[in-house]
Enzyme design. Structure first.
Site, mmCIF file in Angstrom:
data_model
loop_
_atom_site.group_PDB
_atom_site.id
_atom_site.type_symbol
_atom_site.label_atom_id
_atom_site.label_comp_id
_atom_site.label_asym_id
_atom_site.label_seq_id
_atom_site.Cartn_x
_atom_site.Cartn_y
_atom_site.Cartn_z
ATOM 1 N N GLN A 222 -63.751 -0.020 36.538
ATOM 2 C CA GLN A 222 -64.348 -0.856 36.155
ATOM 3 C C GLN A 222 -63.405 -0.239 34.573
ATOM 4 O OE1 GLN A 222 -64.976 -3.883 35.887
ATOM 5 N NE2 GLN A 222 -65.106 -3.779 38.297
ATOM 6 N N CYS B 63 -70.993 -7.512 45.091
ATOM 7 C CA CYS B 63 -70.936 -5.744 46.051
ATOM 8 C C CYS B 63 -71.687 -5.408 45.644
ATOM 9 C CB CYS B 63 -69.944 -5.893 46.027
ATOM 10 S SG CYS B 63 -68.100 -7.180 47.089
ATOM 11 N N LYS C 268 -57.408 -4.854 38.500
ATOM 12 C CA LYS C 268 -58.378 -4.845 37.073
ATOM 13 C C LYS C 268 -57.754 -4.894 36.649
ATOM 14 C CE LYS C 268 -61.907 -3.370 40.688
ATOM 15 N NZ LYS C 268 -62.764 -5.788 41.361
ATOM 16 N N HIS D 246 -70.945 0.293 44.009
ATOM 17 C CA HIS D 246 -70.274 -1.085 44.365
ATOM 18 C C HIS D 246 -69.991 -1.062 45.796
ATOM 19 C CE1 HIS D 246 -67.183 -3.629 45.695
ATOM 20 N NE2 HIS D 246 -66.824 -3.735 44.859
ATOM 21 N N ASP E 56 -65.462 6.647 40.531
ATOM 22 C CA ASP E 56 -65.245 5.137 40.428
ATOM 23 C C ASP E 56 -64.606 4.312 39.036
ATOM 24 O OD1 ASP E 56 -64.505 2.822 41.297
ATOM 25 O OD2 ASP E 56 -66.569 2.074 42.498
HETATM 26 C C1 LIG Z 1 -67.100 -1.088 40.266
HETATM 27 C C2 LIG Z 1 -66.692 -0.868 41.120
HETATM 28 N N1 LIG Z 1 -65.492 -0.645 42.577
HETATM 29 C C3 LIG Z 1 -64.807 -0.686 43.174
HETATM 30 C C4 LIG Z 1 -64.245 -2.056 43.561
HETATM 31 C C5 LIG Z 1 -63.689 -2.287 44.805
HETATM 32 O O1 LIG Z 1 -62.651 -2.758 43.855
HETATM 33 P P1 LIG Z 1 -60.917 -2.828 45.599
HETATM 34 O O2 LIG Z 1 -61.543 -4.519 46.308
HETATM 35 O O3 LIG Z 1 -59.781 -3.402 44.590
HETATM 36 O O4 LIG Z 1 -61.082 -2.179 46.837
HETATM 37 C C6 LIG Z 1 -64.490 -3.101 42.620
HETATM 38 C C7 LIG Z 1 -64.088 -4.160 42.763
HETATM 39 O O5 LIG Z 1 -64.853 -5.197 43.523
HETATM 40 C C8 LIG Z 1 -66.079 -2.769 41.714
HETATM 41 O O6 LIG Z 1 -66.199 -3.182 40.306
#
Ligand SMILES: Cc1ncc(COP(=O)(O)O)c(C=O)c1O
Lengths: 153, 418
Positions: free
Chosen positions: B215, B376, B238, B134, B212
């Site tokens: 998910q 993203c 999430k 991401h 990370d």
């Molecule tokens: C794999 C992953 N990493 C990071 C994020 C970022 O999460 P956040 O926008 O809540 O910081 C997301 C979701 O948008 C994600 O799916």
């Protein structure tokens, strides 16, 4: 329940001419030689459209074509745009682009111009706020091309 | 444990209808159609327990934390600090003091990129990320690269959408890699990555591992000790919790060694105009008034999923994912993106003759919420030779019938654009 009729309420967006132009655009090819070009990009969906223009000696658009990848709305919008830009000056195109932006956002635009009528099938995007930028993407590329010249933007 | 949660643990099977009743929003309609929410990977809906916990705090027990010598502040501090214990339990962290609250996963990764990246990594060292990250796990490292002279290396993926593990030893071979940062589960492909194996290889090469878990933590039980990770991040919204709260877990030795990220109240032990000294972790990394209510909401979300049981949740979602894969792959012209062996409840696909945005618009008119675009993860989408995909993602409240409705509607969408 089957077939297109079950999407009846989406037909204000996907009118026949939009579906047709999205599937079989008339002006989707590489214009060469050309006088100006620019890329429009929608970072949210990755769509990219490059617009190329040729000008007459008195500064009117002689020819317009586009290439790229996009959804039905952005491709149909690019194709209808290429239909209407011929013979127009930069100033006229800036006014038309502004009126089209208003049409896409609000469903109507105060500009007495036959070209705008040709673009009206796209007015349905005003009911789909997240899709307005699909319709305006080629117009943003056009404006950038008008400013950029042959080097592109 | 109260009588009700005991009962639910004794209940033989996961009861999705009962779960659905806990989520008030699921009775809403959109465009006159029943809401079919298949966008939980972007952000999940909230159970009544989370909504009530936050409202209850505001109505009965709220003040700033760690500051007031009064009853309300003490009770609120207890509630806030109690969530740290719940998070430590969720991740099986060795110590509650290793749990740092942030604003989101993005906030947590940026914290590590600043504090560990600029404070501990030396110019000339390298960070490895994978091709399936991401943007939240790419851009902070790029910023570190540009500001601090760190090299950014990329671990490729295979055609099936799994990490090219054979390439990792080569990336680590020169001993200059200080950190490997990979996602536990891809938000586009659904792929689970072999994190323990990556930890082992990274550690052998003298590198640390950041995972990370944005998910993964939603769908499976996570044990940071068993994984062998050094940093683990996730985001509350999430996990059926509120927005504005995220978590960084890191080993205490790292948190001790890392300089603070932001300065302000709560993160100091003493301040004078000449110098300040830092509080101990986790306070050292929690400058300013934290997201108190959001933390309380996250605590309620953790209680909620744990009462159902992460194993029951992952079994439910595995069944849904299998069903979705078989229903969707049966649609002619539909291509599922990613064929990983080990995968979770996220299914991305393309549909011949129909752009992802047009697909999403028509699904939406039928009440089905999906995500369309690059999710993203622009480098991944480009690597796959695509410009966008449509993504359906499943949660605790997703039903088989919803997946059937998705598949049936997609067949009609295909007809519409033919
Ligand atoms: C794999 C992953 N990493 C990071 C994020 C970022 O999460 P956040 O926008 O809540 O910081 C997301 C979701 O948008 C994600 O799916």
């Amino acid at each position: 329940m089957s077939g297109a009729d079950t999407f009846q309420d989406a037909r204000s967006l996907y009118q026949d001419i939009i579906l047709d132009r999205g599937r079989n655009p008339r002006h989707m090819h590489r214009l060469d030689p050309f006088d100006a070009r620019a890329q429009g990009e929608n970072p949210m969906c990755g769509d990219q459209i490059e617009v190329r223009l040729g000008f007459t000696s008195d500064g009117r658009v002689a020819d317009a074509a586009f290439e790229g990848r996009g959804c039905a709305i952005s491709l149909a919008s690019a194709d209808l745009m290429a239909d209407v830009v011929r013979g127009r000056t930069r100033a006229e195109l800036h006014a038309l682009a502004a009126a089209f932006g208003t049409l896409a956002r609000t469903g109507d635009a105060p500009l007495a111009d036959a070209a705008l009528d040709a673009l009206r099938p796209l007015s349905g995007v005003s009911e789909y706020p997240s899709r307005v930028k699909c319709a305006t993407l080629p117009w943003n590329a056009l404006l950038a091309a008008l400013d950029a010249g042959p080097g592109g933007a | 444990m109260n009588a009700e949660s005991k009962l639910s643990m004794l209940a033989p099977a996961f009861d999705v209808e009962r779960v659905r009743r806990d989520f008030p929003i699921l009775s809403q309609s959109v465009h006159g159609k029943k809401l079919v929410f298949l966008d939980s990977a972007a952000s999940a809906q909230k159970p009544r327990a989370v909504i009530d916990a936050m409202t209850h705090a505001m109505e009965t027990q709220y003040a700033n934390v760690h500051r007031g010598l009064h009853w309300m502040s003490e009770r609120t501090s207890d509630a806030y600090e109690g969530v740290r214990d719940k998070v430590a339990g969720l991740l099986n962290a060795p110590s509650r003091e290793e749990i740092v609250f942030t604003g989101s996963s993005t906030g947590a990764i940026n914290l590590v990129a600043h504090s560990y990246g600029r404070g501990i990594l030396k110019p000339g060292q390298a960070v490895v990320v994978s091709e399936m990250e991401h943007h939240a796990n790419i851009v902070p490292w790029q910023m570190l690269r540009d500001a601090h002279g760190i090299e950014l290396r990329v671990l490729p993926i295979t055609e099936a959408g799994e990490l090219e593990m054979a390439a990792l030893p080569g990336l680590l071979a020169d001993g200059r890699v200080g950190l490997v940062a990979v996602t536990h589960m891809s938000n586009v492909l659904g792929t689970y990555n072999p994190v323990s194996r990556i930890a082992q290889l990274a550690h052998e090469a003298g590198a640390l591992l950041l995972v990370d878990g944005s998910q993964a933590v939603v769908h499976r039980a996570v044990d940071v000790q068993a994984l062998g990770a050094d940093f683990y991040v996730f985001t509350g919204h999430k996990l059926y919790g509120p927005t504005g709260i995220g978590v960084l877990w890191a080993r205490m030795a790292l948190l001790d060694a890392m300089p603070p990220f932001m300065g302000g109240g709560d993160m100091i032990s003493s301040v004078s105009f000449e110098r300040s000294s830092w509080a101990k972790p986790p306070s050292k990394f929690e400058a300013g008034t934290p997201a108190i209510l959001e933390a309380i909401g996250l605590g309620a979300a953790i209680d909620y999923v744990q009462a159902i049981g992460m194993d029951a949740i992952s079994a439910h979602e595995a069944e849904l994912t299998d069903h979705a894969l078989s229903r969707l792959s049966a649609i002619e012209g539909l291509q599922v993106i990613g064929r990983a062996q080990d995968r979770g409840g996220v299914v991305s696909f393309t549909l011949e003759g129909a752009h992802a945005h047009d697909v999403a618009t028509l699904l939406d008119r039928n009440g089905i919420a999906v995500r369309a675009g690059q999710h993203c993860a622009e480098p991944l989408i480009r690597r796959l030779g695509l410009t966008s995909t449509t993504r359906a993602s499943f949660g605790i409240y997703t039903t088989r019938e919803e997946i059937d409705f998705l598949a049936d509607t997609l067949v009609r969408v295909k007809g519409f654009f033919q």
